[in-house]
Design an enzyme around this catalytic site. Structure first.
Site, PDB file in Angstrom:
ATOM      1  N   GLU A 142       0.821  -1.207   0.000  1.00 32.68           N
ATOM      2  CA  GLU A 142       0.000   0.000   0.000  1.00 32.68           C
ATOM      3  C   GLU A 142       0.857   1.260   0.000  1.00 32.68           C
ATOM      4  O   GLU A 142       0.498   2.275  -0.617  1.00 32.68           O
ATOM      5  CB  GLU A 142      -0.930   0.011   1.217  1.00 32.68           C
ATOM      6  CG  GLU A 142      -1.939  -1.127   1.239  1.00 32.68           C
ATOM      7  CD  GLU A 142      -1.460  -2.352   1.993  1.00 32.68           C
ATOM      8  OE1 GLU A 142      -2.294  -3.038   2.590  1.00 32.68           O
ATOM      9  OE2 GLU A 142      -0.228  -2.625   1.984  1.00 32.68           O
ATOM     10  N   ARG A 178      13.137 -24.097  -4.464  1.00 31.30           N
ATOM     11  CA  ARG A 178      13.831 -23.773  -3.218  1.00 31.30           C
ATOM     12  C   ARG A 178      13.724 -22.281  -2.911  1.00 31.30           C
ATOM     13  O   ARG A 178      13.582 -21.878  -1.759  1.00 31.30           O
ATOM     14  CB  ARG A 178      15.314 -24.153  -3.319  1.00 31.30           C
ATOM     15  CG  ARG A 178      15.641 -25.621  -3.190  1.00 31.30           C
ATOM     16  CD  ARG A 178      17.162 -25.811  -3.255  1.00 31.30           C
ATOM     17  NE  ARG A 178      17.570 -27.198  -3.106  1.00 31.30           N
ATOM     18  CZ  ARG A 178      18.838 -27.607  -3.093  1.00 31.30           C
ATOM     19  NH1 ARG A 178      19.812 -26.711  -3.245  1.00 31.30           N
ATOM     20  NH2 ARG A 178      19.143 -28.886  -2.946  1.00 31.30           N
ATOM     21  N   ASP A 215      25.112 -37.991   0.209  1.00 29.99           N
ATOM     22  CA  ASP A 215      25.258 -37.069  -0.927  1.00 29.99           C
ATOM     23  C   ASP A 215      26.153 -35.874  -0.642  1.00 29.99           C
ATOM     24  O   ASP A 215      26.600 -35.198  -1.576  1.00 29.99           O
ATOM     25  CB  ASP A 215      23.880 -36.550  -1.358  1.00 29.99           C
ATOM     26  CG  ASP A 215      22.986 -37.654  -1.909  1.00 29.99           C
ATOM     27  OD1 ASP A 215      23.534 -38.687  -2.359  1.00 29.99           O
ATOM     28  OD2 ASP A 215      21.757 -37.488  -1.883  1.00 29.99           O
ATOM     29  N   LEU A 235      12.998 -40.360   6.301  1.00 28.84           N
ATOM     30  CA  LEU A 235      12.412 -39.101   6.755  1.00 28.84           C
ATOM     31  C   LEU A 235      11.150 -38.772   5.953  1.00 28.84           C
ATOM     32  O   LEU A 235      10.162 -38.293   6.521  1.00 28.84           O
ATOM     33  CB  LEU A 235      13.431 -37.970   6.639  1.00 28.84           C
ATOM     34  CG  LEU A 235      12.987 -36.579   7.113  1.00 28.84           C
ATOM     35  CD1 LEU A 235      12.435 -36.622   8.531  1.00 28.84           C
ATOM     36  CD2 LEU A 235      14.144 -35.599   7.021  1.00 28.84           C
TER      37      LEU A 235
END
Length: 373
Positions: free
Chosen positions: A58, A190, A206, A306
């Site tokens: 605004e 992401r 990894d 997970l």
């Protein structure tokens, strides 16, 4: 019940387009856009909330409109704020500018606002209407709304798999299942997230950095700074050491464990402890902690254990699967570790929301439903 014209729809649609520009930079604040239209139907000012701590939508629109705001209609995608935070209340700014009408897509779920801004406008004699394109406005801020109303972030579980549903070879090798274009698309996903969650197993296999590797130019945000999401690592047994790359990469890290790790991490690493039945970190408690920390949208890139645990706790809202045109064989690793079921009614249901080709891979997006059986 408010009745809106075709012109009202047109200007609110523009306000929503503006609001979407903030999806990479406004967290923990919501995405908001504003368009000010004169009594003669001319657009005299527009703006969007660019980044947390900066002016609200605004304010930008009123600055552009100047004296032309008097007697005009302001279209805002979220109820104007009524409290003093890092910036003055937008409701007061609209009143002082002399607008005659305010159309808001939806009421703000933040308890500090929650209708107070709309009432302040009405008390000042301004015509107020609410509910125009509310569904689109809600979708734009689903993480913020869920954090405010349910005390947890919106969780998107990202998976990459072969056509036969495998995420890694039997020996754990998984780079790369999907194409370069799919991996670039993940970078953009992401960028819309406040935090990225993974487990210690993924880190050890990894050794990822889990950071954002796209530029402001690639995201289309001009000169605004690219926000690095908080990296959240679940490490119940304190297996991780400071030598892993994510701890060497700039940016904040939250290490969730059952007890304080004996390893010496850098200042960018914060540890948080919460135990669940003595075996692992409490995922529901972690979600509540992240919400309290201002995380609206949580992006999950994790292994089967997970991923399965989050689904079992019914904490996943959206599943995004990048499916590669490959077959990896029966002994390769699956998508998520879930308990055996005996009836189809117990299966986790999915509602397709989007299917598209990204490079040579399919990107499948689905809302997750949970059986009450």
């Amino acid at each position: 019940m408010s009745v809106f014209s075709q012109v009202d729809h047109q200007w609110m649609a523009r306000a929503l387009q503006l609001a979407a520009r903030g999806r990479f930079t406004t967290s923990p604040n919501p995405n908001v856009g504003c368009v000010i239209v004169s009594a003669s139907g001319e657009m005299v000012g527009e703006g969007w909330h660019e980044q947390a701590g900066g002016p609200h939508a605004e304010v930008f629109a009123l600055r552009q409109a100047g004296a032309n705001a008097r007697g005009a209609t302001a279209y805002v995608t979220l109820e104007p704020c009524s409290h003093h935070g890092k910036t003055p209340p937008c409701a007061e700014g609209l009143i002082q500018a002399g607008v005659a009408r305010v159309v808001a897509a939806m009421q703000d779920p933040n308890p500090l606002v929650a209708g107070h801004g709309l009432q302040k406008l009405r008390d000042a004699g301004i015509e107020v209407q609410v509910g125009l394109l509310q569904g689109q406005a809600s979708a734009l801020n689903r993480g913020f709304i869920q954090r405010m109303s349910q005390g947890r972030p919106w969780v998107t579980l990202k998976l990459a798999a072969s056509l036969d549903g495998k995420t890694a070879m039997e020996n754990g090798h998984s780079q790369w299942i999907t194409s370069e274009k799919a991996r670039l698309d993940v970078q953009h996903q992401r960028a819309t997230s406040c935090a990225i969650l993974t487990g210690s197993g993924t880190v050890m296999i990894d050794d990822p950095q889990l950071n954002l590797r796209v530029s402001a130019e690639q995201l289309g945000i001009g000169e605004l700074a690219v926000r690095q999401p908080l990296r959240v690592i679940v490490d119940s047994r304190n297996q991780l050491t400071p030598e892993y790359r994510l701890f060497q990469t700039p940016g904040p890290v939250l290490l969730a464990n059952k007890s304080v790790s004996p390893h010496l991490y850098g200042q960018q690493v914060r540890q948080w402890q919460c135990q669940d039945k003595g075996k692992r970190v409490s995922l529901p408690a972690l979600m509540a902690h992240l919400a309290e920390s201002g995380v609206n949208n949580l992006w999950v890139e994790a292994g089967a254990a997970l991923a399965g645990a989050l689904l079992q706790y019914q904490l996943v809202d959206t599943l995004m699967l990048y499916q590669a045109p490959k077959l990896m064989g029966d002994k390769a690793k699956g998508l998520a570790l879930l308990p055996s079921l005996s009836h189809m009614e117990q299966a986790i249901g999915l509602e397709w929301q989007d299917v598209r080709l990204v490079g040579e891979d399919l990107r499948l997006t689905a809302a997750v439903g949970y059986s009450q059986a």
